[in-house]
Design an enzyme around this catalytic site. Structure first.
Site, short mmCIF file in Angstrom:
data_model
loop_
_atom_site.label_atom_id
_atom_site.label_comp_id
_atom_site.label_asym_id
_atom_site.label_seq_id
_atom_site.Cartn_x
_atom_site.Cartn_y
_atom_site.Cartn_z
CE1 TYR A 21 -3.44 -2.86 0.32
CE2 TYR A 21 -3.70 -2.23 2.46
CZ TYR A 21 -4.15 -2.90 1.32
OH TYR A 21 -5.14 -3.98 1.32
CD GLN A 27 -7.54 -7.65 5.08
OE1 GLN A 27 -7.10 -6.81 3.92
NE2 GLN A 27 -7.06 -7.43 6.25
CG LEU A 32 -18.53 2.10 2.02
CD1 LEU A 32 -18.12 3.40 2.40
CD2 LEU A 32 -20.01 1.88 2.19
N1 LIG Z 1 -6.78 -7.74 1.47
C1 LIG Z 1 -6.95 -7.14 0.47
O1 LIG Z 1 -6.96 -7.61 -0.71
C2 LIG Z 1 -7.73 -5.72 0.28
C3 LIG Z 1 -8.08 -5.06 -0.86
C4 LIG Z 1 -8.71 -3.85 -0.81
C5 LIG Z 1 -8.45 -3.17 0.51
N2 LIG Z 1 -8.02 -3.75 1.58
C6 LIG Z 1 -8.28 -2.93 2.92
O2 LIG Z 1 -9.46 -2.48 3.11
C7 LIG Z 1 -9.57 -1.12 3.22
C8 LIG Z 1 -11.07 -0.60 2.70
O3 LIG Z 1 -11.08 -1.34 1.34
P1 LIG Z 1 -11.60 -0.47 0.13
O4 LIG Z 1 -10.88 0.83 0.27
O5 LIG Z 1 -11.95 -1.01 -1.00
O6 LIG Z 1 -13.15 -0.08 1.01
P2 LIG Z 1 -14.36 0.45 0.57
O7 LIG Z 1 -15.05 1.04 1.86
O8 LIG Z 1 -15.45 -0.31 -0.34
O9 LIG Z 1 -14.01 1.73 -0.35
C9 LIG Z 1 -13.28 3.06 -0.04
C10 LIG Z 1 -13.84 4.11 -0.92
O10 LIG Z 1 -15.07 4.43 -0.33
C11 LIG Z 1 -15.10 5.92 -0.42
N3 LIG Z 1 -15.86 6.15 0.98
C12 LIG Z 1 -15.42 5.64 2.03
N4 LIG Z 1 -16.11 6.26 3.06
C13 LIG Z 1 -17.21 6.93 2.59
C14 LIG Z 1 -18.09 7.91 2.93
N5 LIG Z 1 -18.51 7.86 4.35
N6 LIG Z 1 -18.90 8.49 2.15
C15 LIG Z 1 -18.59 8.45 0.89
N7 LIG Z 1 -17.32 7.66 0.25
C16 LIG Z 1 -16.74 7.20 1.17
C17 LIG Z 1 -13.70 6.42 -0.64
O11 LIG Z 1 -13.70 6.93 -1.69
P3 LIG Z 1 -13.23 8.25 -2.36
O12 LIG Z 1 -11.85 7.83 -2.84
O13 LIG Z 1 -13.97 8.40 -3.66
O14 LIG Z 1 -13.20 9.34 -1.35
C18 LIG Z 1 -12.81 5.38 -0.31
O15 LIG Z 1 -11.84 5.37 -1.60
C19 LIG Z 1 -8.45 -0.64 2.44
O16 LIG Z 1 -8.10 0.55 3.02
C20 LIG Z 1 -7.46 -1.58 2.92
O17 LIG Z 1 -6.79 -1.42 3.99
C21 LIG Z 1 -7.81 -4.96 1.62
#
Ligand SMILES: NC(=O)c1ccc[n+]([C@@H]2O[C@H](COP(=O)([O-])OP(=O)(O)OC[C@H]3O[C@@H](n4cnc5c(N)ncnc54)[C@H](OP(=O)(O)O)[C@@H]3O)[C@@H](O)[C@H]2O)c1
Length: 344
Positions: free
Chosen positions: A36, A183, A216
């Site tokens: 990351y 995860q 999300l």
């Molecule tokens: N193990 C794995 O393979 C893997 C893969 C992916 C992620 N992860 C982990 O999981 C965490 C979360 O995953 P994800 O980033 O894919 O999750 P997510 O919650 O599906 O998407 C996050 C995105 O949602 C938006 N967001 C979040 N809160 C919001 C709100 N209250 N209102 C409006 N938009 C909102 C943001 O968008 P904007 O950028 O548009 O502001 C952010 O970029 C990552 O940070 C990482 O640590 C793990």
């Protein structure tokens, strides 16, 4: 007067991570990965610096003993100038800067500890299943990391469930340490992993916990894309640089989202909070990772309370909107999995 209750009785919602004694809440768990950040590794550096600064402002509130800090190994920062510019281009990685070979795990743990400025990590993950490394080598390497005191537990991310089962039994056979957590991705649109594929590992003797990501759907479930416009600076706006997100939102998702938004309004919340609360309702979800990019997005902490508003009838209404409950395969789960209290 002394408070004789155990922390486990206190109002804060904690849950055990899988079959372990490690208590995780929705706000004491911090997810990192060597992959990351831009350049890769930068997420760990920034997290380490932020934690040090916070600990200076309030050493008690940010005490290490109360935080569950994790990282994941698979795609190492290669340091190549081209890979720094193109974060998701792994073609500049050397062959041993991928995967979960013993060499990579042993090199990565020391580098991650240094970037995070920590003495130990609570949970280290194999970020993906590595088809080139025997599972026994992975189990042995993570066992040695845990035995060295550099990490306390280890887990997997997006591993095939049968490989987790294999890792568990190899650990038993060779007196090694098994994984405790997986995860996976999980959200209202993508239910297959948690509600089907991983069911066998949630049960005894594996007792695998989950720290789910993508709650999300990368921001789609926040409703910010419902109008068809992509807000500037949003994740989809930057999607050309994030190869794993499709910038085109399918029509069927938008239609469902508009209906979910109406339920959220009735419950006096946002669709982001509703979506996360819905994930928390699943008993197999130990932690929902929040991918907030702005402080204002931490409104989603409200999901802890909104869970209570998701009564069986609201859950049924949501079910009728999303219509994607995984159909379990009788050949895999046996003919009687629909009976009450069936072990799945
Ligand atoms: N193990 C794995 O393979 C893997 C893969 C992916 C992620 N992860 C982990 O999981 C965490 C979360 O995953 P994800 O980033 O894919 O999750 P997510 O919650 O599906 O998407 C996050 C995105 O949602 C938006 N967001 C979040 N809160 C919001 C709100 N209250 N209102 C409006 N938009 C909102 C943001 O968008 P904007 O950028 O548009 O502001 C952010 O970029 C990552 O940070 C990482 O640590 C793990």
């Amino acid at each position: 007067m002394f408070d004789t209750t155990s922390p486990k009785d206190w109002k804060m919602e904690y849950t055990s991570l899988g079959g372990t004694g490690l208590q995780v809440s929705r706000i004491n768990y911090f997810d990192n990965a060597e992959a990351y950040g831009n350049p890769r590794g930068n997420c760990e550096i920034l997290f380490g610096e932020a934690l040090k600064q916070l600990q200076k402002t309030d050493p008690y509130l940010y005490r290490r003993t109360d935080l569950v800090i994790t990282t994941k190994f698979f795609w190492a920062p290669s340091g190549h100038p081209q890979s720094i510019q193109r974060r998701f281009d792994y073609s500049y990685n050397g062959i041993n800067e991928y995967g979960t070979s013993r060499k990579h795990i042993m090199e990565s743990i020391d580098k991650s500890l240094k970037r995070l400025q920590l003495d130990y990590i609570d949970v280290v993950y194999a970020h993906r299943f590595d088809a080139l490394t025997p599972v026994l080598e992975v189990v042995r390497a993570f066992t040695d990391v845990v035995k060295s005191g550099k990490a306390h537990y280890w887990g997997t991310s997006m591993w095939p469930s049968w490989r987790i089962i294999q890792a568990f039994h190899l650990a038993q056979q060779y007196n090694l340490i098994p994984p405790i957590v997986e995860q996976p991705k999980y959200n209202l649109f993508d239910r297959h992993y948690v509600e089907d594929h991983y069911l066998p590992v949630f049960d005894h003797p594996y007792n695998i916990g989950t720290t789910i990501w993508g709650a999300l759907d990368g921001g789609i479930l926040s409703g910010k894309y419902n109008s068809g416009e992509v807000p500037k600076g949003s994740r989809l706006d930057k999607a050309s640089r994030l190869t794993f997100f499709d910038p085109n939102i399918p029509k069927h998702k938008l239609e469902k989202l508009q209906k979910l938004q109406l339920i959220a309004q009735r419950l006096e919340t946002t669709v982001s909070v509703l979506s996360i609360a819905w994930c928390l309702k699943n008993k197999h979800v130990s932690v929902v990772l929040l991918g907030a990019t702005k402080a204002s997005q931490l409104e989603t902490f409200a999901a802890i309370k909104v869970q209570d508003k998701l009564t069986p009838s609201i859950m049924q209404e949501i079910e009728e909107i999303i219509q994607n409950k995984p159909k379990l395969d009788t050949n895999l789960y046996g003919p009687f999995f629909r009976i009450p209290n069936a072990r799945l």
